[in-house]
Design a protein around this motif. Structure first.
Motif, PDB file in Angstrom:
ATOM      1  N   PRO A   2      25.645   7.313 -30.496  1.00  0.00           N
ATOM      2  CA  PRO A   2      26.576   6.277 -30.034  1.00  0.00           C
ATOM      3  C   PRO A   2      27.616   6.825 -29.074  1.00  0.00           C
ATOM      4  CG  PRO A   2      26.248   6.104 -32.394  1.00  0.00           C
ATOM      5  CD  PRO A   2      25.608   7.377 -31.978  1.00  0.00           C
ATOM      6  N   LEU A   6      28.537   5.830 -25.231  1.00  0.00           N
ATOM      7  CA  LEU A   6      29.893   5.516 -24.779  1.00  0.00           C
ATOM      8  C   LEU A   6      30.244   6.322 -23.530  1.00  0.00           C
ATOM      9  CD1 LEU A   6      32.687   4.216 -25.081  1.00  0.00           C
ATOM     10  CD2 LEU A   6      33.280   6.045 -26.687  1.00  0.00           C
ATOM     11  N   THR A 109      33.495  -0.241 -29.721  1.00  0.00           N
ATOM     12  CA  THR A 109      32.957   0.961 -30.373  1.00  0.00           C
ATOM     13  C   THR A 109      33.982   1.562 -31.325  1.00  0.00           C
ATOM     14  OG1 THR A 109      31.645   1.425 -28.388  1.00  0.00           O
ATOM     15  CG2 THR A 109      31.917   3.225 -29.971  1.00  0.00           C
ATOM     16  N   MET A 172      23.525   2.114 -26.594  1.00  0.00           N
ATOM     17  CA  MET A 172      24.440   1.753 -27.677  1.00  0.00           C
ATOM     18  C   MET A 172      23.876   0.622 -28.521  1.00  0.00           C
ATOM     19  SD  MET A 172      27.318   2.332 -29.221  1.00  0.00           S
ATOM     20  CE  MET A 172      28.549   3.105 -28.171  1.00  0.00           C
ATOM     21  N   GLY A 176      23.282   1.566 -32.213  1.00  0.00           N
ATOM     22  CA  GLY A 176      24.378   1.006 -32.997  1.00  0.00           C
ATOM     23  C   GLY A 176      23.919   0.240 -34.216  1.00  0.00           C
TER      24      GLY A 176
END
Length: 383
Positions: A2, A6, A109, A172, A176
Motif C-alpha cells: 500500500p 501511495l 490511506t 492501491m 488495499g
C-alpha cells in the motif's frame, strides 16, 4: 505494497510542485497571479484534507481512490492545456481544483492506516505512511522530473506523471482490499459526522493545541519551496544547488521518520514531538539563517537543512497522538490531523507572502523559528 502505491500516486499528483512557480514566472505569468494560484490550491488542499476521513468512512476507500484518480487525470490535463494556451483564468480554476487530488488519496490511506492499526503500533505505522508520502512528493518526484525534463518536454512529463499516478491508484485498490479491513458499520449521516467534527474542538479544547502544533509542523516544508529558490538565486547559489539541498533534507527526514516512529511507541508520542520536533526545527531555522546569510559554505547550508529535515520527522508521532485524543471516534481524530496538515499548506506560503516579500529572508526565518519553538509549548497541557 500500500505504501508503494501511495508513493507512486504522490509522484503523479505532485510532480510539478518543485518547479511550477519558477516555470510560470519564466513564461511571463505575473508574480501576483502565481501567488494567488498557489494560495487557492492550498486552500482546497486544506478543506479536502479535513473532509477526507469522513468521506472515507462513509463511502469507502475504493470510491475515494477512484474519484482521486479521475480528478488527477482531468485536472492535470486541463492544467497542461491552460498553460500551453496561456489561459490564466482556466489555469487558476483547474490548478485550484487540482488541490483535491493528493489529499483525497493520501489522507484516505492515512485514515485506513489509523483506523485499522493497534494503538501500540501507531507511531511506527504512521511513520511508514509519511515515508511513502514524502518519497513521492519531495524526493522521488522532484528527482524524476529533473531527470526527465532533460530528455522530454513539459507536456510529456505531465503525461508520464498521470500514468504513474493512475498505476499507483490501481495498485492501491488491488492491495488495499486485504491490507485494510475496517470493522463496524459505516456512518449513515455524513453531515452529522462533519458537524461533530466541528464541535469536537468545543468538547475537547486541548485538541486546538494539538491542531496548532500540526499546522506549525510543515509550514517550513510548504513555505521554503517558495522563498528558498529566490534566496539561492539572489545569492548566486543557483536552483541546482537548491534542489540538491531540498532532496537531502527529505532523505534525512525519511530516515529519521522511521527511527522516531519506532522510538515514539516506546518513549511516548508527546515527548518525542516536544523534545525533538519543536526544538530541532526551531534551532534548524536559526542555523539556516546563519548558513545562508553569514557564511559562504554550502557544507553548512546542507547541514542546517538536514537538521531541519530531522526535526520535521520529530513531529511524526502527532499522527498517532491526535487520533488517540479522540479514541472513541477515530474518523474525527484523523480529520483534526488532516486539517492541521491541510492548513499548513496555506499558512506556510501565506507567511512567506506576508513577511518574506516585505521584511526579507532573515526576519522571516526568525518568525519560522519562533513558531517552531512555540509548537513544543502548545503540547505541554496535553495529557
Amino acid at each position: 505494497m500500500p505504501f508503494v502505491a501511495l508513493t507512486l500516486f504522490m509522484i503523479g499528483a505532485t510532480i510539478e510542485n518543485s518547479w511550477l512557480s519558477s516555470l510560470l514566472l519564466s513564461e511571463g505569468y505575473p508574480e501576483l497571479f502565481i501567488r494567488q494560484m498557489l494560495l487557492m490550491n492550498g486552500l482546497i488542499v486544506a478543506i479536502c484534507s479535513w473532509l477526507c476521513s469522513f468521506l472515507t468512512i462513509r463511502f469507502g476507500s475504493k470510491k475515494i481512490f477512484i474519484v482521486a484518480s479521475l480528478a488527477l487525470i482531468v485536472t492535470t490535463l486541463a492544467t497542461l492545456y491552460s498553460m500551453q494556451q496561456h489561459l490564466c483564468l482556466l489555469l487558476l480554476v483547474f490548478y485550484t481544483l487540482k488541490g483535491i487530488v493528493y489529499p483525497l488519496f493520501a489522507y484516505a490511506t492515512l485514515t485506513l492506516v489509523i483506523v485499522t492499526t493497534a494503538p501500540y503500533q501507531l507511531g511506527k505505522v504512521t511513520a511508514y505512511f509519511w515515508l511513502a508520502f514524502n518519497l513521492g512528493m519531495t524526493i522521488v518526484g522532484p528527482l524524476l522530473s529533473s531527470m526527465l525534463l532533460k530528455v522530454i518536454g513539459i507536456s510529456q512529463l505531465f503525461y508520464v506523471a498521470t500514468v504513474i499516478g493512475v498505476l499507483g491508484a490501481l495498485l492501491m485498490m488491488h492491495v488495499g482490499k486485504t491490507s485494510f479491513q475496517i470493522k463496524g458499520k459505516k456512518s449513515q449521516k455524513l453531515l452529522s459526522e462533519i458537524r461533530n467534527g466541528l464541535l469536537i474542538y468545543q468538547k475537547k479544547p486541548k485538541l486546538c493545541l494539538a491542531l496548532g502544533a500540526k499546522v506549525i509542523n510543515t509550514i517550513g516544508q510548504f513555505g521554503f519551496v517558495i522563498m528558498m529558490p529566490i534566496i539561492f538565486q539572489a545569492q548566486g547559489r543557483g536552483l541546482v544547488k537548491w534542489g540538491a539541498v531540498w532532496s537531502m533534507t527529505f532523505i534525512a527526514n525519511t530516515l529519521a521518520g522511521v527511527l522516531f516512529g519506532h522510538l515514539s511507541d516506546k518513549l511516548g508520542w508527546k515527548k518525542t514531538v516536544m523534545y525533538v520536533g519543536g526544538p530541532l526545527t526551531g534551532i534548524a531555522c536559526l542555523l539556516i539563517l546563519w548558513s545562508l546569510y553569514l557564511t559562504q559554505s554550502m557544507l553548512f547550508v546542507f547541514a542546517a537543512f538536514v537538521i531541519f529535515g530531522v526535526g520535521l520527522a520529530g513531529y511524526g508521532p502527532l499522527s498517532a497522538l491526535i487520533p488517540h485524543m479522540v479514541s472513541d471516534n477515530k474518523a474525527i481524530g484523523v480529520s483534526v490531523l488532516n486539517m492541521g496538515t491541510g492548513l499548513s499548506s496555506v499558512v506556510g506560503p501565506g507567511l512567506v507572502i506576508l513577511f518574506f516579500f516585505s521584511l526579507g529572508g532573515i526576519k522571516t526565518l526568525l518568525i519560522f523559528s519562533m513558531l517552531y519553538f512555540l509548537s513544543s509549548f502548545l503540547l505541554v497541557p496535553i495529557d
